[in-house]
Enzyme design. Sequence first.
Site, PDB file in Angstrom:
ATOM      1  N   CYS A 183     -56.366  28.109  44.035  1.00 32.75           N
ATOM      2  CA  CYS A 183     -56.603  28.607  41.973  1.00 32.75           C
ATOM      3  C   CYS A 183     -57.233  28.816  41.642  1.00 32.75           C
ATOM      4  O   CYS A 183     -58.734  27.363  41.553  1.00 32.75           O
ATOM      5  CB  CYS A 183     -54.931  27.714  41.634  1.00 32.75           C
ATOM      6  N   ASP A 191     -56.205  16.970  42.736  1.00 33.79           N
ATOM      7  CA  ASP A 191     -56.443  18.685  43.475  1.00 33.79           C
ATOM      8  C   ASP A 191     -57.706  17.890  43.306  1.00 33.79           C
ATOM      9  O   ASP A 191     -58.836  16.655  42.786  1.00 33.79           O
ATOM     10  CB  ASP A 191     -56.736  19.342  41.655  1.00 33.79           C
ATOM     11  N   GLU A 231     -54.417  21.447  45.010  1.00 30.05           N
ATOM     12  CA  GLU A 231     -53.828  19.711  46.042  1.00 30.05           C
ATOM     13  C   GLU A 231     -53.886  19.382  47.136  1.00 30.05           C
ATOM     14  O   GLU A 231     -54.000  20.219  47.486  1.00 30.05           O
ATOM     15  CB  GLU A 231     -52.197  20.677  44.606  1.00 30.05           C
ATOM     16  N   HIS A 268     -55.158  37.360  46.235  1.00 29.60           N
ATOM     17  CA  HIS A 268     -55.105  36.159  47.516  1.00 29.60           C
ATOM     18  C   HIS A 268     -55.753  34.768  46.865  1.00 29.60           C
ATOM     19  O   HIS A 268     -55.279  33.899  47.394  1.00 29.60           O
ATOM     20  CB  HIS A 268     -55.677  36.418  49.168  1.00 29.60           C
ATOM     21  N   TYR A 279     -41.903  18.445  34.992  1.00 28.66           N
ATOM     22  CA  TYR A 279     -42.938  17.985  34.978  1.00 28.66           C
ATOM     23  C   TYR A 279     -43.827  18.504  33.437  1.00 28.66           C
ATOM     24  O   TYR A 279     -44.725  17.883  32.454  1.00 28.66           O
ATOM     25  CB  TYR A 279     -44.162  17.956  36.241  1.00 28.66           C
ATOM     26  N   ASN A 296     -57.514  40.384  44.170  1.00 25.78           N
ATOM     27  CA  ASN A 296     -58.686  39.710  44.785  1.00 25.78           C
ATOM     28  C   ASN A 296     -59.741  40.160  44.430  1.00 25.78           C
ATOM     29  O   ASN A 296     -59.626  41.651  43.749  1.00 25.78           O
ATOM     30  CB  ASN A 296     -58.517  40.862  46.484  1.00 25.78           C
TER      31      ASN A 296
HETATM   32  C1  5RP Z   1     -51.442  25.471  40.904  1.00 26.72           C
HETATM   33  C2  5RP Z   1     -50.391  24.024  40.549  1.00 26.72           C
HETATM   34  C3  5RP Z   1     -51.429  22.986  40.557  1.00 26.72           C
HETATM   35  O1  5RP Z   1     -50.348  21.659  40.075  1.00 26.72           O
HETATM   36  C4  5RP Z   1     -52.861  23.003  39.908  1.00 26.72           C
HETATM   37  O2  5RP Z   1     -53.295  21.214  39.745  1.00 26.72           O
HETATM   38  C5  5RP Z   1     -52.768  24.053  38.386  1.00 26.72           C
HETATM   39  O3  5RP Z   1     -51.694  22.841  37.784  1.00 26.72           O
HETATM   40  P1  5RP Z   1     -52.160  22.500  36.249  1.00 26.72           P
HETATM   41  O4  5RP Z   1     -52.397  22.893  35.377  1.00 26.72           O
HETATM   42  O5  5RP Z   1     -49.833  22.876  36.174  1.00 26.72           O
HETATM   43  O6  5RP Z   1     -51.689  21.025  36.837  1.00 26.72           O
HETATM   44  O7  5RP Z   1     -49.344  24.244  39.783  1.00 26.72           O
HETATM   45  O8  5RP Z   1     -50.872  25.226  42.671  1.00 26.72           O
HETATM   46 ZN    ZN Z   2     -51.991  20.639  38.895  1.00 23.29          ZN
HETATM   47 ZN    ZN Z   3     -49.381  20.915  41.452  1.00 18.03          ZN
HETATM   48 CA    CA Z   4     -48.064  22.619  38.498  1.00 15.35          CA
HETATM   49 CA    CA Z   5     -52.078  41.638  53.456  1.00 14.70          CA
END
Ligand code: 5RP
Ligand code: ZN
Ligand code: ZN
Ligand code: CA
Ligand code: CA
Length: 222
Positions: free
Chosen positions: A53, A28, A183, A145, A93, A104
């Site tokens: 995120c 990421d 990611e 979003h 996983y 937003n």
């Molecule tokens: C959101 C996800 C990604 O994997 C992000 O890295 C956060 O998730 P995690 O804490 O599971 O790694 O799922 O796109």
């Molecule tokens: Zn992740």
């Molecule tokens: Zn991921």
């Molecule tokens: Ca994830």
């Molecule tokens: Ca819209």
Amino acid sequence: MLKKALKALQNGEFVLMYDDEKRESETDMIIGAEFVGAKEVATMRNDAGGLICCCIHPEYCDSLGLPFMTDIMDVAKEKYPILGKLTPNDIPYDERSSFSVWANHRKTFTGITDNDRALTINKMAQMCKEERFDDFGKEFRSPGHVSLLRGADNLLKNRQGHTEISLAMGEMAGITPVTVVCEMMDGNTGEARSVADAEDYAEEHGLIFMDGNIVIEEYLKD
Ligand code: 5RP
Ligand code: ZN
Ligand code: ZN
Ligand code: CA
Ligand code: CA
């Protein structure tokens, strides 16, 4: 390596964070939310390509009253039974997802443009930093979003995803523990970008590539 990465975060730069081959096996791009502008959103969109995120420290989440999506579904399934059947109990996983709601900032238009997403992300960090938790509903609307992720309580002690790794990095760096993760994808293979390619990207762009296990080890030390 860790010191350099913390410095980079303090400087508002991206750090590339690989989790583990036994987990997602993904790299990421991570950055402090307080440093995100339209340019950084565009970089994540173009060069990473995953989901953008915004991770929020569990203590901030408690103050904001921000739950996990699974907790919302648990309550709402009384009225909408399908939500009980959609329980994410088979994530390949991990045991739990960190997803909360989507948001937003109320001053955005569609919410999706680079300017809009940067505003949402940036204002989230600012509100938390200034501890204006009562402003949450005044400043933001949901759905939106930007995917909000709730860090697990005690971060890496309870979950070891990018969510917790990035927030633990934020804590250690002394920046506002609201972080952004996205990611890195591979447009040719349709898979996540390989470690080798992520390392190449880091080198080409003067960024640090790190193994998340280094962060986990350091965090769990004391
Ligand atoms: C959101 C996800 C990604 O994997 C992000 O890295 C956060 O998730 P995690 O804490 O599971 O790694 O799922 O796109
Ligand atoms: Zn992740
Ligand atoms: Zn991921
Ligand atoms: Ca994830
Ligand atoms: Ca819209």
